[in-house]
Design a protein around this motif. Sequence first.
Motif, PDB file in Angstrom:
ATOM      1  N   TRP A  40      -5.993   1.044   1.563  1.00 24.18           N
ATOM      2  CA  TRP A  40      -7.442   1.109   1.372  1.00 24.18           C
ATOM      3  C   TRP A  40      -7.864   0.768  -0.051  1.00 24.18           C
ATOM      4  N   ASN A  41      -7.054   1.150  -1.020  1.00 23.00           N
ATOM      5  CA  ASN A  41      -7.504   1.131  -2.411  1.00 23.00           C
ATOM      6  C   ASN A  41      -6.880   0.057  -3.296  1.00 23.00           C
ATOM      7  N   ILE A  42      -5.975  -0.753  -2.754  1.00 21.32           N
ATOM      8  CA  ILE A  42      -5.311  -1.759  -3.585  1.00 21.32           C
ATOM      9  C   ILE A  42      -6.329  -2.730  -4.176  1.00 21.32           C
ATOM     10  N   LYS A  43      -6.094  -3.118  -5.416  1.00 17.46           N
ATOM     11  CA  LYS A  43      -6.953  -4.078  -6.115  1.00 17.46           C
ATOM     12  C   LYS A  43      -6.061  -5.063  -6.867  1.00 17.46           C
ATOM     13  N   GLY A  44      -6.644  -6.186  -7.250  1.00 21.30           N
ATOM     14  CA  GLY A  44      -5.926  -7.126  -8.094  1.00 21.30           C
ATOM     15  C   GLY A  44      -5.512  -8.398  -7.383  1.00 21.30           C
ATOM     16  N   VAL A  45      -4.753  -9.202  -8.114  1.00 22.30           N
ATOM     17  CA  VAL A  45      -4.393 -10.535  -7.637  1.00 22.30           C
ATOM     18  C   VAL A  45      -3.493 -10.496  -6.402  1.00 22.30           C
ATOM     19  N   ASN A  46      -2.800  -9.404  -6.185  1.00 28.25           N
ATOM     20  CA  ASN A  46      -1.922  -9.282  -5.016  1.00 28.25           C
ATOM     21  C   ASN A  46      -2.577  -8.513  -3.864  1.00 28.25           C
ATOM     22  N   PHE A  47      -3.909  -8.390  -3.930  1.00 24.50           N
ATOM     23  CA  PHE A  47      -4.630  -7.617  -2.923  1.00 24.50           C
ATOM     24  C   PHE A  47      -4.279  -8.036  -1.500  1.00 24.50           C
ATOM     25  N   PHE A  48      -4.438  -9.306  -1.182  1.00 25.89           N
ATOM     26  CA  PHE A  48      -4.259  -9.753   0.199  1.00 25.89           C
ATOM     27  C   PHE A  48      -2.827  -9.519   0.687  1.00 25.89           C
ATOM     28  N   GLN A  49      -1.863  -9.833  -0.144  1.00 26.12           N
ATOM     29  CA  GLN A  49      -0.457  -9.652   0.208  1.00 26.12           C
ATOM     30  C   GLN A  49      -0.129  -8.174   0.428  1.00 26.12           C
ATOM     31  N   LEU A  50      -0.541  -7.328  -0.506  1.00 24.32           N
ATOM     32  CA  LEU A  50      -0.186  -5.911  -0.410  1.00 24.32           C
ATOM     33  C   LEU A  50      -1.022  -5.166   0.627  1.00 24.32           C
ATOM     34  N   HIS A  51      -2.281  -5.537   0.771  1.00 22.56           N
ATOM     35  CA  HIS A  51      -3.123  -4.920   1.797  1.00 22.56           C
ATOM     36  C   HIS A  51      -2.438  -5.085   3.163  1.00 22.56           C
ATOM     37  N   ALA A  52      -1.971  -6.266   3.456  1.00 23.67           N
ATOM     38  CA  ALA A  52      -1.288  -6.530   4.729  1.00 23.67           C
ATOM     39  C   ALA A  52       0.068  -5.822   4.792  1.00 23.67           C
ATOM     40  N   LYS A  53       0.820  -5.832   3.707  1.00 23.57           N
ATOM     41  CA  LYS A  53       2.149  -5.206   3.691  1.00 23.57           C
ATOM     42  C   LYS A  53       2.045  -3.700   3.887  1.00 23.57           C
ATOM     43  N   PHE A  54       1.084  -3.058   3.212  1.00 21.41           N
ATOM     44  CA  PHE A  54       0.931  -1.611   3.382  1.00 21.41           C
ATOM     45  C   PHE A  54       0.546  -1.262   4.818  1.00 21.41           C
ATOM     46  N   GLU A  55      -0.282  -2.099   5.436  1.00 18.20           N
ATOM     47  CA  GLU A  55      -0.632  -1.864   6.837  1.00 18.20           C
ATOM     48  C   GLU A  55       0.608  -1.994   7.728  1.00 18.20           C
ATOM     49  N   GLU A  56       1.402  -3.006   7.493  1.00 17.30           N
ATOM     50  CA  GLU A  56       2.651  -3.177   8.252  1.00 17.30           C
ATOM     51  C   GLU A  56       3.551  -1.952   8.089  1.00 17.30           C
ATOM     52  N   ASN A 100      -3.287  -0.222  -8.353  1.00 18.92           N
ATOM     53  CA  ASN A 100      -2.764  -1.514  -8.812  1.00 18.92           C
ATOM     54  C   ASN A 100      -1.415  -1.799  -8.153  1.00 18.92           C
ATOM     55  N   ASP A 101      -1.054  -3.067  -8.150  1.00 16.21           N
ATOM     56  CA  ASP A 101       0.118  -3.502  -7.399  1.00 16.21           C
ATOM     57  C   ASP A 101       1.407  -2.818  -7.842  1.00 16.21           C
ATOM     58  N   LYS A 102       1.666  -2.786  -9.127  1.00 18.36           N
ATOM     59  CA  LYS A 102       2.929  -2.237  -9.604  1.00 18.36           C
ATOM     60  C   LYS A 102       3.051  -0.746  -9.284  1.00 18.36           C
ATOM     61  N   GLU A 103       2.007   0.019  -9.545  1.00 18.01           N
ATOM     62  CA  GLU A 103       2.041   1.467  -9.284  1.00 18.01           C
ATOM     63  C   GLU A 103       2.254   1.769  -7.799  1.00 18.01           C
TER      64      GLU A 103
END
Length: 157
Positions: A40-56, A100-103
């Motif tokens: 829900w809360n991811i932000k930044g340049v990797n938003f699309f990649q991580l948003h989908a990965k966290f859902e998976e 953020n992506d790294k955290e």
Amino acid sequence: MNKLTNIGLQKEDSRQMADRLNELLANYHLYYQNLRGFHWNIKGVNFFQLHAKFEELYNKALTQIDTIAERILTVGQQPLHTFSEYTRVATIKEAANLSNDKETVEATHQNLTVILNLEREILSLASETGDEGTIALLSEDINEIEKTLWMLKAFLS
């Protein structure tokens, strides 16, 4: 008095197994909820990649939560089913306000490492007690977690 469960395991072994599986269940619930928050809360340049990965990942976790709870019932015990029990039993803690992506990826890696180590401990107990059903459940999940940990580490490199 019968010392075997309805599936032929020692009752005391099954009680101990259920205790450990409930610990795993609690940790999986905290891991799942952390992933929901990251999704829900991811932000930044990797938003699309991580948003989908966290859902998976949270969808996989939800399936595993159900499988673990059903295994606890199968060995003749009751799964934990309240968040107060989960937070009391789990070693994974709530990950609040990470975006953020790294955290978020580091927290996910840490959470999965906890689950992996716990599953290896339970696998050893299941092997000692001849609990093939739990062995099969955990072996498959361990393989998936190891692969996910490798991918998360590669992302962080």
